[in-house]
Write a protein that holds these residues in place. Structure first.
Motif, PDB file in Angstrom:
ATOM      1  N   ILE A  64     -30.263 -27.848  50.333  1.00  0.00           N
ATOM      2  CA  ILE A  64     -30.249 -27.353  51.709  1.00  0.00           C
ATOM      3  C   ILE A  64     -29.476 -28.299  52.620  1.00  0.00           C
ATOM      4  CG2 ILE A  64     -31.730 -26.794  53.687  1.00  0.00           C
ATOM      5  CD1 ILE A  64     -33.869 -25.979  51.565  1.00  0.00           C
ATOM      6  N   ILE A  65     -28.660 -27.719  53.493  1.00  0.00           N
ATOM      7  CA  ILE A  65     -27.893 -28.508  54.455  1.00  0.00           C
ATOM      8  C   ILE A  65     -28.232 -27.988  55.853  1.00  0.00           C
ATOM      9  CG2 ILE A  65     -25.819 -27.034  54.199  1.00  0.00           C
ATOM     10  CD1 ILE A  65     -24.165 -29.653  54.549  1.00  0.00           C
ATOM     11  N   VAL A 119     -27.920 -27.295  60.049  1.00  0.00           N
ATOM     12  CA  VAL A 119     -26.909 -26.810  60.988  1.00  0.00           C
ATOM     13  C   VAL A 119     -26.077 -27.988  61.525  1.00  0.00           C
ATOM     14  CG1 VAL A 119     -26.745 -25.845  63.333  1.00  0.00           C
ATOM     15  CG2 VAL A 119     -28.143 -24.697  61.610  1.00  0.00           C
ATOM     16  N   GLY A 120     -26.765 -29.072  61.881  1.00  0.00           N
ATOM     17  CA  GLY A 120     -26.083 -30.248  62.417  1.00  0.00           C
ATOM     18  C   GLY A 120     -25.135 -30.880  61.410  1.00  0.00           C
ATOM     19  N   VAL A 179     -23.622 -29.314  58.977  1.00  0.00           N
ATOM     20  CA  VAL A 179     -22.450 -28.437  58.829  1.00  0.00           C
ATOM     21  C   VAL A 179     -21.492 -28.670  59.996  1.00  0.00           C
ATOM     22  CG1 VAL A 179     -21.622 -26.046  58.699  1.00  0.00           C
ATOM     23  CG2 VAL A 179     -23.707 -26.698  57.482  1.00  0.00           C
ATOM     24  N   ALA A 180     -22.042 -28.794  61.201  1.00  0.00           N
ATOM     25  CA  ALA A 180     -21.204 -29.055  62.384  1.00  0.00           C
ATOM     26  C   ALA A 180     -20.424 -30.362  62.194  1.00  0.00           C
ATOM     27  CB  ALA A 180     -22.077 -29.118  63.632  1.00  0.00           C
ATOM     28  N   LEU A 185     -17.609 -29.950  59.785  1.00  0.00           N
ATOM     29  CA  LEU A 185     -16.514 -29.142  60.338  1.00  0.00           C
ATOM     30  C   LEU A 185     -15.471 -29.970  61.091  1.00  0.00           C
ATOM     31  CD1 LEU A 185     -18.291 -25.826  61.287  1.00  0.00           C
ATOM     32  CD2 LEU A 185     -16.166 -26.014  59.985  1.00  0.00           C
ATOM     33  N   LEU A 197     -19.060 -18.457  61.191  1.00  0.00           N
ATOM     34  CA  LEU A 197     -18.847 -19.865  61.533  1.00  0.00           C
ATOM     35  C   LEU A 197     -17.349 -20.190  61.485  1.00  0.00           C
ATOM     36  CD1 LEU A 197     -21.956 -20.208  61.071  1.00  0.00           C
ATOM     37  CD2 LEU A 197     -21.437 -22.372  59.965  1.00  0.00           C
ATOM     38  N   VAL A 224     -20.350 -25.028  50.631  1.00  0.00           N
ATOM     39  CA  VAL A 224     -21.445 -24.767  51.568  1.00  0.00           C
ATOM     40  C   VAL A 224     -21.453 -23.274  51.868  1.00  0.00           C
ATOM     41  CG1 VAL A 224     -22.395 -25.242  53.856  1.00  0.00           C
ATOM     42  CG2 VAL A 224     -21.253 -27.065  52.594  1.00  0.00           C
ATOM     43  N   LYS A 259     -24.331 -26.434  48.483  1.00  0.00           N
ATOM     44  CA  LYS A 259     -25.479 -26.456  49.394  1.00  0.00           C
ATOM     45  C   LYS A 259     -25.471 -25.199  50.243  1.00  0.00           C
ATOM     46  CE  LYS A 259     -25.531 -31.502  49.852  1.00  0.00           C
ATOM     47  NZ  LYS A 259     -26.832 -31.825  49.272  1.00  0.00           N
ATOM     48  N   TYR A 260     -26.631 -24.837  50.769  1.00  0.00           N
ATOM     49  CA  TYR A 260     -26.657 -23.702  51.688  1.00  0.00           C
ATOM     50  C   TYR A 260     -27.370 -24.066  52.984  1.00  0.00           C
ATOM     51  CZ  TYR A 260     -31.319 -22.868  49.665  1.00  0.00           C
ATOM     52  OH  TYR A 260     -32.605 -22.989  49.218  1.00  0.00           O
ATOM     53  N   MET A 261     -26.884 -23.432  54.029  1.00  0.00           N
ATOM     54  CA  MET A 261     -27.445 -23.684  55.357  1.00  0.00           C
ATOM     55  C   MET A 261     -28.621 -22.725  55.527  1.00  0.00           C
ATOM     56  SD  MET A 261     -25.320 -23.783  58.940  1.00  0.00           S
ATOM     57  CE  MET A 261     -25.544 -22.070  59.436  1.00  0.00           C
ATOM     58  N   LEU A 262     -29.770 -23.182  55.098  1.00  0.00           N
ATOM     59  CA  LEU A 262     -30.969 -22.339  55.074  1.00  0.00           C
ATOM     60  C   LEU A 262     -31.287 -21.728  56.443  1.00  0.00           C
ATOM     61  CD1 LEU A 262     -33.587 -21.357  53.596  1.00  0.00           C
ATOM     62  CD2 LEU A 262     -34.637 -23.486  54.322  1.00  0.00           C
ATOM     63  N   TRP A 306     -27.548 -21.368  64.108  1.00  0.00           N
ATOM     64  CA  TRP A 306     -26.236 -21.933  64.445  1.00  0.00           C
ATOM     65  C   TRP A 306     -25.813 -21.494  65.849  1.00  0.00           C
ATOM     66  CZ3 TRP A 306     -22.600 -25.241  62.434  1.00  0.00           C
ATOM     67  CH2 TRP A 306     -21.301 -25.144  62.940  1.00  0.00           C
ATOM     68  N   TYR A 366     -23.238 -23.716  68.798  1.00  0.00           N
ATOM     69  CA  TYR A 366     -22.019 -24.035  68.049  1.00  0.00           C
ATOM     70  C   TYR A 366     -21.122 -22.789  68.073  1.00  0.00           C
ATOM     71  CZ  TYR A 366     -24.284 -28.221  66.162  1.00  0.00           C
ATOM     72  OH  TYR A 366     -24.900 -29.430  66.017  1.00  0.00           O
ATOM     73  N   PRO A 367     -19.789 -22.986  68.037  1.00  0.00           N
ATOM     74  CA  PRO A 367     -18.898 -21.832  68.202  1.00  0.00           C
ATOM     75  C   PRO A 367     -19.020 -20.779  67.094  1.00  0.00           C
ATOM     76  CG  PRO A 367     -17.657 -23.849  67.736  1.00  0.00           C
ATOM     77  CD  PRO A 367     -19.068 -24.256  67.979  1.00  0.00           C
ATOM     78  N   TRP A 368     -18.739 -19.563  67.484  1.00  0.00           N
ATOM     79  CA  TRP A 368     -18.967 -18.376  66.646  1.00  0.00           C
ATOM     80  C   TRP A 368     -17.762 -17.460  66.806  1.00  0.00           C
ATOM     81  CZ3 TRP A 368     -21.817 -17.147  62.776  1.00  0.00           C
ATOM     82  CH2 TRP A 368     -22.247 -15.839  62.526  1.00  0.00           C
ATOM     83  N   TYR A 369     -17.160 -17.069  65.696  1.00  0.00           N
ATOM     84  CA  TYR A 369     -15.869 -16.381  65.755  1.00  0.00           C
ATOM     85  C   TYR A 369     -15.905 -14.941  65.247  1.00  0.00           C
ATOM     86  CZ  TYR A 369     -13.778 -20.841  66.906  1.00  0.00           C
ATOM     87  OH  TYR A 369     -13.452 -22.000  67.536  1.00  0.00           O
TER      88      TYR A 369
END
Lengths: 198, 256
Positions: free
Chosen positions: A128-129, A131-132, A134-135, A138, A164, A191, B19-22, B28, B33-36
């Motif tokens: 698990i990663i 939100v922060g 991932v930011a 980025l 995202l 990811v 990895k996954y962003m659970l 998000w 955080y920006p969203w496109y």
């Protein structure tokens, strides 16, 4: 019937040996539990815990289950008790299943009871990663040939509506059609995200 | 889906680092955080009358030369005015921002998110990405005046859960309901008479079990999988097909 009982008796004997040996293998070296499942489930006598081999479940009378290095051929019929399922035919590929076996011969097992163990309920904290995080990642653009890639595992319509930054569409349910999007280097950090929680 | 995906790429495909962003994209977005949004969606919104406010953040001079049809013009130094003029419903007003400068678009996005607008996004690649698709542009149109509210309208092919309830309680003879959830989900409660075919098996080949001579209604637990099946079936040439946008009401689900 007597024969079945004999088989069960010998299985129990085998299983007893296994327990003394203290591992998740049957005496003849076959795995009865998938290593991933073993993180939460314990190996039990006459029980196979593993994942359904893609495509093997379609005939309605048998399917193959992978438990680490071993592939089991599991057959079932109307007398097989089912929990959270009605037939293996409706099973998604690679999904978790727990099978109590009534008899076994080589790699062929007959199921007395089967239950569905959906893998989305399984979460390995190391995978698990946040939100922060991932930011933070980025700050370097994700690319197929770079250090990392970012995949949106939902469908096309969800993706075009919003995603995202730098994310590439790779729908989990349609993966086969999107294989080209995966990086060649198996060490690349992958990811993914979806709606959340599942 | 992303936990599944992670498992497949590591266990079955041999990737060593996945990895996954659970928390998911909702968290998000909530974290601002920006969203496109992709140009394809904006095109669909224009063509299919999906209510939206499209904002061109570039100078009026540039916008006069060419802009995306129907855009409102608030340059990146007029975000306060933009905020004051937007429809009041912060939950349901869809705002899509575009520019030729991503940094400015992100700034405007953050300002609207900070002011609690929930459905805000940035057109990915700005007007250049739009033009790269050969989508139409308009000239010499400057708009400031916005509607007070946007009409409520569902996405293409969608039916509401209220409409679904009516259908499910009394399935018309020309209609067939498909439940595309997984076995553990539909065994804990399903619409009597609905056919259960999990999304993965539909895509793997069972889509041809879906009749072409009936009205097909697809539902899942929240709408995402139903929408994905709907798009998949549309691409297979099915036209008499709708998806349920939302969670099926409890009254229509019976335990099997």
């Amino acid at each position: 019937m007597k024969k079945v009982l004999n088989i069960i008796a010998s299985l129990i004997a085998v299983a007893a040996l296994t327990v003394t040996a203290g591992n998740a293998q049957a005496a003849d070296g076959k795995n009865t539990i998938q290593p991933l499942c073993a993180q939460c489930h314990k190996a039990e006598n006459n029980v196979i815990i593993g994942t359904v081999v893609p495509g093997s479940q379609m005939n309605g009378s048998s399917f193959k289950v992978q438990t680490g290095g071993t592939v089991w051929d599991v057959s079932y019929d109307k007398s097989t008790k089912m929990k959270k399922m009605r037939t293996a035919k409706e099973f998604p590929n690679d999904e978790g299943v727990k099978i109590k076996i009534a008899s076994v011969k080589g790699n062929q097992a007959y199921a007395e009871e089967m239950s569905y163990k959906p893998s989305y309920k399984f979460k390995n904290p190391d995978d698990i990663i946040s939100v922060g995080e991932v930011a933070e990642l980025l700050k370097n653009k994700p690319t197929k040939d770079g250090d990392w890639v970012l995949f949106d595992s939902r469908g096309y319509d969800n993706y075009i509506e919003g995603h995202l930054p730098g994310a590439v569409l790779l729908p989990y349910y349609e993966m086969a059609a999107y294989m080209d999007s995966l990086p060649k280097d198996k060490n690349t950090l992958i990811v993914s995200y979806c709606r959340g929680g599942t | 889906m992303s936990p599944h995906f992670t498992r497949v790429v590591t266990e079955l495909m041999g990737y060593k680092n996945a990895k996954y962003m659970l928390a998911g994209h909702k968290v998000w977005e909530e974290a601002m955080y920006p969203w496109y949004t992709e140009p394809e969606f904006v095109k669909m919104a224009i063509d299919e009358d999906i209510p939206h406010i499209l904002v061109d953040l570039r100078s009026e001079e540039k916008a006069k030369r060419e802009q995306i049809p129907g855009a409102f013009n608030y340059a990146s130094n007029q975000i306060k005015e933009l905020y004051q003029n937007l429809p009041n419903d912060k939950k349901k007003t869809r705002v899509i921002l575009y520019s030729d400068n991503n940094e400015e678009a992100v700034k405007a996005y953050s300002a609207l998110k900070a002011n609690m607008y929930e459905m805000v996004s940035i057109l990915n690649g700005g007007i250049d990405a739009w033009k790269a698709k050969d989508y139409p542009v308009e000239s010499n149109k400057i708009r400031k005046e916005m509607p007070n509210a946007l009409p409520a309208k569902l996405l293409p092919g969608a039916i509401s859960t209220a409409e679904f309830k009516k259908l499910a309680l009394n399935i018309p003879p020309d209609t067939v309901i498909f439940d595309v959830r997984s076995p553990d989900e539909y065994l804990s409660g399903a619409v009597p008479g609905a056919l259960t075919v999990p999304i993965a098996t539909i895509i793997a080949g069972r889509w041809n079990e879906i009749p072409q001579d009936k009205k097909v209604v697809i539902h899942c637990a929240a709408g995402n999988r139903a929408l994905q099946v709907w798009r998949f079936m549309k691409n297979k040439g099915y036209n008499n097909i709708v998806w349920v946008d939302g969670k099926p009401p409890k009254e229509v689900l019976t335990q099997k």
